[in-house]
Scaffold this motif. Structure first.
Motif, PDB file in Angstrom:
ATOM      1  N   THR A 377       0.835  -1.215   0.000  1.00  0.00           N
ATOM      2  CA  THR A 377       0.000   0.000   0.000  1.00  0.00           C
ATOM      3  C   THR A 377       0.865   1.259   0.000  1.00  0.00           C
ATOM      4  OG1 THR A 377      -0.151  -0.183   2.423  1.00  0.00           O
ATOM      5  CG2 THR A 377      -1.961  -1.087   1.141  1.00  0.00           C
ATOM      6  N   ARG A 378       1.934   1.255   0.782  1.00  0.00           N
ATOM      7  CA  ARG A 378       2.803   2.431   0.805  1.00  0.00           C
ATOM      8  C   ARG A 378       3.477   2.624  -0.551  1.00  0.00           C
ATOM      9  NH1 ARG A 378       7.855   2.323   4.771  1.00  0.00           N
ATOM     10  NH2 ARG A 378       8.496   0.798   3.192  1.00  0.00           N
ATOM     11  N   GLY A 379       3.858   1.497  -1.173  1.00  0.00           N
ATOM     12  CA  GLY A 379       4.490   1.589  -2.486  1.00  0.00           C
ATOM     13  C   GLY A 379       3.550   2.191  -3.517  1.00  0.00           C
ATOM     14  N   TYR A 380       2.304   1.714  -3.531  1.00  0.00           N
ATOM     15  CA  TYR A 380       1.324   2.274  -4.474  1.00  0.00           C
ATOM     16  C   TYR A 380       1.067   3.754  -4.189  1.00  0.00           C
ATOM     17  CZ  TYR A 380      -0.131  -2.036  -6.856  1.00  0.00           C
ATOM     18  OH  TYR A 380      -0.191  -3.165  -7.647  1.00  0.00           O
ATOM     19  N   CYS A 381       0.954   4.103  -2.910  1.00  0.00           N
ATOM     20  CA  CYS A 381       0.695   5.505  -2.556  1.00  0.00           C
ATOM     21  C   CYS A 381       1.848   6.406  -2.982  1.00  0.00           C
ATOM     22  CB  CYS A 381       0.467   5.634  -1.051  1.00  0.00           C
ATOM     23  SG  CYS A 381      -1.127   4.977  -0.489  1.00  0.00           S
ATOM     24  N   ASN A 382       3.064   5.897  -2.834  1.00  0.00           N
ATOM     25  CA  ASN A 382       4.234   6.709  -3.185  1.00  0.00           C
ATOM     26  C   ASN A 382       4.308   7.024  -4.673  1.00  0.00           C
ATOM     27  OD1 ASN A 382       5.096   6.817  -0.549  1.00  0.00           O
ATOM     28  ND2 ASN A 382       6.558   5.130  -0.751  1.00  0.00           N
ATOM     29  N   ILE A 383       3.712   6.157  -5.496  1.00  0.00           N
ATOM     30  CA  ILE A 383       3.740   6.432  -6.948  1.00  0.00           C
ATOM     31  C   ILE A 383       2.378   6.949  -7.427  1.00  0.00           C
ATOM     32  CG2 ILE A 383       5.567   4.766  -7.386  1.00  0.00           C
ATOM     33  CD1 ILE A 383       3.479   2.775  -8.334  1.00  0.00           C
ATOM     34  N   GLY A 384       1.533   7.369  -6.480  1.00  0.00           N
ATOM     35  CA  GLY A 384       0.263   8.012  -6.833  1.00  0.00           C
ATOM     36  C   GLY A 384      -0.854   7.080  -7.248  1.00  0.00           C
ATOM     37  N   ARG A 385      -0.709   5.781  -7.005  1.00  0.00           N
ATOM     38  CA  ARG A 385      -1.749   4.820  -7.404  1.00  0.00           C
ATOM     39  C   ARG A 385      -2.587   4.458  -6.174  1.00  0.00           C
ATOM     40  NH1 ARG A 385       1.304   0.364 -11.024  1.00  0.00           N
ATOM     41  NH2 ARG A 385      -0.772  -0.589 -10.857  1.00  0.00           N
ATOM     42  N   VAL A 386      -3.377   5.453  -5.750  1.00  0.00           N
ATOM     43  CA  VAL A 386      -4.156   5.314  -4.523  1.00  0.00           C
ATOM     44  C   VAL A 386      -5.243   4.253  -4.687  1.00  0.00           C
ATOM     45  CG1 VAL A 386      -5.576   6.544  -2.839  1.00  0.00           C
ATOM     46  CG2 VAL A 386      -3.705   7.730  -4.002  1.00  0.00           C
ATOM     47  N   ASP A 387      -5.827   4.173  -5.870  1.00  0.00           N
ATOM     48  CA  ASP A 387      -6.878   3.181  -6.090  1.00  0.00           C
ATOM     49  C   ASP A 387      -6.353   1.760  -5.888  1.00  0.00           C
ATOM     50  OD1 ASP A 387      -8.674   5.137  -6.608  1.00  0.00           O
ATOM     51  OD2 ASP A 387      -8.558   4.972  -8.800  1.00  0.00           O
ATOM     52  N   ASP A 388      -5.148   1.513  -6.368  1.00  0.00           N
ATOM     53  CA  ASP A 388      -4.558   0.181  -6.195  1.00  0.00           C
ATOM     54  C   ASP A 388      -4.241  -0.088  -4.725  1.00  0.00           C
ATOM     55  OD1 ASP A 388      -4.561  -0.622  -8.916  1.00  0.00           O
ATOM     56  OD2 ASP A 388      -2.845   0.692  -9.283  1.00  0.00           O
ATOM     57  N   ALA A 389      -3.781   0.956  -4.032  1.00  0.00           N
ATOM     58  CA  ALA A 389      -3.516   0.814  -2.596  1.00  0.00           C
ATOM     59  C   ALA A 389      -4.798   0.486  -1.845  1.00  0.00           C
ATOM     60  CB  ALA A 389      -2.888   2.092  -2.051  1.00  0.00           C
ATOM     61  N   SER A 390      -5.870   1.178  -2.235  1.00  0.00           N
ATOM     62  CA  SER A 390      -7.168   0.928  -1.602  1.00  0.00           C
ATOM     63  C   SER A 390      -7.652  -0.490  -1.888  1.00  0.00           C
ATOM     64  CB  SER A 390      -8.205   1.942  -2.113  1.00  0.00           C
ATOM     65  OG  SER A 390      -7.791   3.255  -1.843  1.00  0.00           O
ATOM     66  N   GLU A 391      -7.360  -0.959  -3.089  1.00  0.00           N
ATOM     67  CA  GLU A 391      -7.760  -2.311  -3.476  1.00  0.00           C
ATOM     68  C   GLU A 391      -7.059  -3.352  -2.594  1.00  0.00           C
ATOM     69  OE1 GLU A 391      -9.988  -4.994  -5.464  1.00  0.00           O
ATOM     70  OE2 GLU A 391     -10.038  -2.839  -5.888  1.00  0.00           O
ATOM     71  N   VAL A 392      -5.777  -3.129  -2.333  1.00  0.00           N
ATOM     72  CA  VAL A 392      -5.027  -4.049  -1.478  1.00  0.00           C
ATOM     73  C   VAL A 392      -5.607  -4.038  -0.065  1.00  0.00           C
ATOM     74  CG1 VAL A 392      -2.772  -4.497  -0.407  1.00  0.00           C
ATOM     75  CG2 VAL A 392      -2.897  -3.837  -2.813  1.00  0.00           C
ATOM     76  N   LEU A 393      -5.895  -2.830   0.423  1.00  0.00           N
ATOM     77  CA  LEU A 393      -6.468  -2.695   1.759  1.00  0.00           C
ATOM     78  C   LEU A 393      -7.833  -3.367   1.831  1.00  0.00           C
ATOM     79  CD1 LEU A 393      -5.888  -1.409   4.499  1.00  0.00           C
ATOM     80  CD2 LEU A 393      -7.057   0.649   3.717  1.00  0.00           C
ATOM     81  N   PHE A 394      -8.614  -3.197   0.795  1.00  0.00           N
ATOM     82  CA  PHE A 394      -9.937  -3.814   0.734  1.00  0.00           C
ATOM     83  C   PHE A 394      -9.833  -5.337   0.773  1.00  0.00           C
ATOM     84  CE2 PHE A 394     -13.233  -5.730  -1.988  1.00  0.00           C
ATOM     85  CZ  PHE A 394     -14.364  -5.370  -1.265  1.00  0.00           C
ATOM     86  N   GLU A 395      -8.880  -5.872   0.014  1.00  0.00           N
ATOM     87  CA  GLU A 395      -8.672  -7.324  -0.024  1.00  0.00           C
ATOM     88  C   GLU A 395      -8.295  -7.863   1.358  1.00  0.00           C
ATOM     89  OE1 GLU A 395      -8.476 -11.036  -2.078  1.00  0.00           O
ATOM     90  OE2 GLU A 395      -9.163  -9.063  -2.777  1.00  0.00           O
ATOM     91  N   PHE A 396      -7.461  -7.112   2.047  1.00  0.00           N
ATOM     92  CA  PHE A 396      -7.007  -7.525   3.381  1.00  0.00           C
ATOM     93  C   PHE A 396      -8.170  -7.527   4.371  1.00  0.00           C
ATOM     94  CE2 PHE A 396      -4.043  -6.828   7.131  1.00  0.00           C
ATOM     95  CZ  PHE A 396      -3.425  -8.054   7.020  1.00  0.00           C
ATOM     96  N   LEU A 397      -8.964  -6.472   4.318  1.00  0.00           N
ATOM     97  CA  LEU A 397     -10.122  -6.363   5.216  1.00  0.00           C
ATOM     98  C   LEU A 397     -11.171  -7.431   4.920  1.00  0.00           C
ATOM     99  CD1 LEU A 397     -10.531  -2.483   5.197  1.00  0.00           C
ATOM    100  CD2 LEU A 397      -9.982  -3.860   7.208  1.00  0.00           C
ATOM    101  N   LYS A 398     -11.330  -7.712   3.639  1.00  0.00           N
ATOM    102  CA  LYS A 398     -12.334  -8.686   3.228  1.00  0.00           C
ATOM    103  C   LYS A 398     -12.077 -10.058   3.833  1.00  0.00           C
ATOM    104  CE  LYS A 398     -12.297 -10.341  -0.963  1.00  0.00           C
ATOM    105  NZ  LYS A 398     -12.364 -10.399  -2.449  1.00  0.00           N
ATOM    106  N   HIS A 399     -10.819 -10.375   4.028  1.00  0.00           N
ATOM    107  CA  HIS A 399     -10.469 -11.662   4.615  1.00  0.00           C
ATOM    108  C   HIS A 399     -10.438 -11.626   6.140  1.00  0.00           C
ATOM    109  CE1 HIS A 399      -9.190 -12.576   0.487  1.00  0.00           C
ATOM    110  NE2 HIS A 399      -9.249 -13.859   0.838  1.00  0.00           N
TER     111      HIS A 399
END
Length: 464
Positions: A377-399
């Motif tokens: 998530t930090r890697g995606y945020c650092n390159i401006g890909r917030v949607d992808d970071a959110s997707e990773v977070l969503f996947e983690f929460l979903k489980h």
């Protein structure tokens, strides 16, 4: 006739009965469901009647049944005083071990001296137990003295006695030299060290940093027709690796294979670890491939060692190839395998590839450490890909897993700063649609949520 319980604390009173009368004792055991035992004592004032105290076997059982070793010793002494009564060797053996295990060493020595005068046939196991008792009590000097005590009984110490004493001595660094002296002197008493004896000392000298002495012992084995085993080679390889002499360790492994030995998994693990620490990753991978051809299938530890080595060296792509080899060779990757891969890929900025392995890891039911999610998530945020970071977070929460507070702190400000309140609201709704448990600590990120809500209110006011 009197009934006296076995556990009666004043056995000395029994012996006092012999004053003025002749004690004739008959011990009878009466076992009930409660396992209670009593001693039936029958005595007479007839001074011409010979004393009698049951059979030697019953006395031995009585001594063995006592929880108090000192009480057992009193019973032993009482029996010993009876005219024409011969205690069995088993009675001596039982009492000596009972006294030793309760650390009554001086009394134990007294009984041992009494046994020596009996000229009985002694079981070597008695001295094995005594040596172990001294070892457990952290008394290496007494353990070493036992070697010479055995000789006083006109017995030859066995190799197992020598090896047990050596192990006790080398466990304390200050007794390493006495252990070596005993090792070298043993042949004078007809005790010839075997492979285990050499291994004990080789390991001790390697751990002490005396690799040259360990090598000398290894070469001495061959001269004295003592065959080194797999452990002998592994001990030297570990010693070489500790000294950062990994090339010599690899050569020794090769020599071992050429002589027909099949190295165990620990031998390979030792060399693989050392090669990876020295960043000799190609050699490590070649050795990994060679293992199977030499009759030792690599296990999860071997694969993970090489995967970790490649990732730490910044060669995550090579680590991915090793991961593929694992599956092809019938070894299933575990949580550590995937976490090493994801971490290595993130460190090289390969976030999409890391996310792919993250999803595979989650689909297989593994529970990744929160740091793995944070890296992506930090890697995606650092390159401006917030949607992808959110997707990773969503996947983690979903489980049902809990992101760390630092992960929330990394993602939420990025979401709040994204242009377009509607898009932001949609992203947040998607994340928060997942059932948030108390353990997710979403409240800890309240400051950033508050900032988001304030922006949302201001945006609505502007529209009006």
């Amino acid at each position: 006739m009197h009934l006296i319980p076995v556990g009666y604390s004043s056995v000395s009173k029994i012996s006092s009965l012999s004053c003025g009368t002749i004690l004739s004792c008959l011990y009878h055991y009466h076992s009930s469901n409660s396992d209670d035992k009593v001693i039936e004592m029958e005595y007479s004032s007839n001074t011409k009647k010979q004393s009698f105290i049951g059979s030697p076997a019953r006395v031995q059982k009585l001594i063995a049944s006592q929880k108090d070793p000192l009480l057992a010793k009193e019973i032993f002494d009482l029996a010993l005083r009876q005219p024409d009564f011969q205690l069995s060797y088993s009675a001596y053996h039982t009492l000596i071990l009972k006294l030793g295990r309760s650390h009554h060493f001086s009394i134990m020595d007294t009984v041992l001296s009494s046994l020596k005068r009996q000229n009985s046939s002694i079981s070597p196991s008695l001295f094995s137990h005594i040596i172990q008792i001294y070892g457990d009590a952290k008394l290496p000097e007494k353990a070493m003295k036992t070697f010479y005590t055995i000789l006083e009984f006109n017995m030859k110490p066995q190799r197992k006695h020598l090896n047990s004493i050596l192990e006790i001595l080398v466990s304390n660094r200050q007794f390493l030299r006495p252990a070596f002296d005993l090792f070298r002197a043993a042949h004078r008493y007809g005790v010839y060290p075997n492979t285990k004896s050499y291994n004990i000392l080789m390991r001790a000298f390697c751990l002490n940093g005396d690799l040259s002495i360990a090598y000398s012992l290894f070469n001495q084995m061959l001269k004295r027709d003592v065959l080194p085993d797999v452990e002998s080679h592994r001990i030297l390889m570990q010693g070489l690796c500790r000294k950062s002499q990994v090339n010599k360790a690899v050569d020794l492994l090769g020599d071992m294979l050429n002589k027909g030995y099949v190295p165990d998994t620990f031998s390979y693990t030792t060399v693989l670890n050392s090669l990876c620490r020295k960043m000799k990753l190609k050699e490590a991978y070649k050795l990994l491939c060679r293992m199977k051809m030499k009759g030792c299938n690599p296990d999860i530890v071997h694969y993970n060692t090489v995967i970790s080595g490649f990732c730490k060296a910044g060669h995550a792509s090579e680590a991915c190839k090793v991961l593929e080899d694992m599956s092809l060779n019938g070894c299933s990757p575990n949580l550590l395998s995937y976490q090493n891969i994801v971490g290595g890929l993130c460190n090289q900025g390969m976030y999409d590839e890391a996310n792919t392995y993250f999803k595979v890891m989650m689909s297989k039911g593994f529970s990744p450490h929160f740091s793995v999610v944070h890296l992506i998530t930090r890697g995606y945020c650092n390159i401006g890909r917030v949607d992808d970071a959110s997707e990773v977070l969503f996947e983690f929460l979903k489980h049902g897993y809990c992101p760390h507070l630092d992960t929330w702190a990394e993602v939420l400000p990025q979401i709040c700063q994204t242009d377009g309140i509607e898009c932001t609201e949609s992203t947040l709704k998607r994340i928060l649609a997942v059932e948030i448990k108390p353990s997710t600590r979403i409240v800890d990120a309240g400051a950033h949520l508050e900032e988001y809500l304030i922006k949302k209110v201001i945006a609505k006011l502007i529209r009006r």
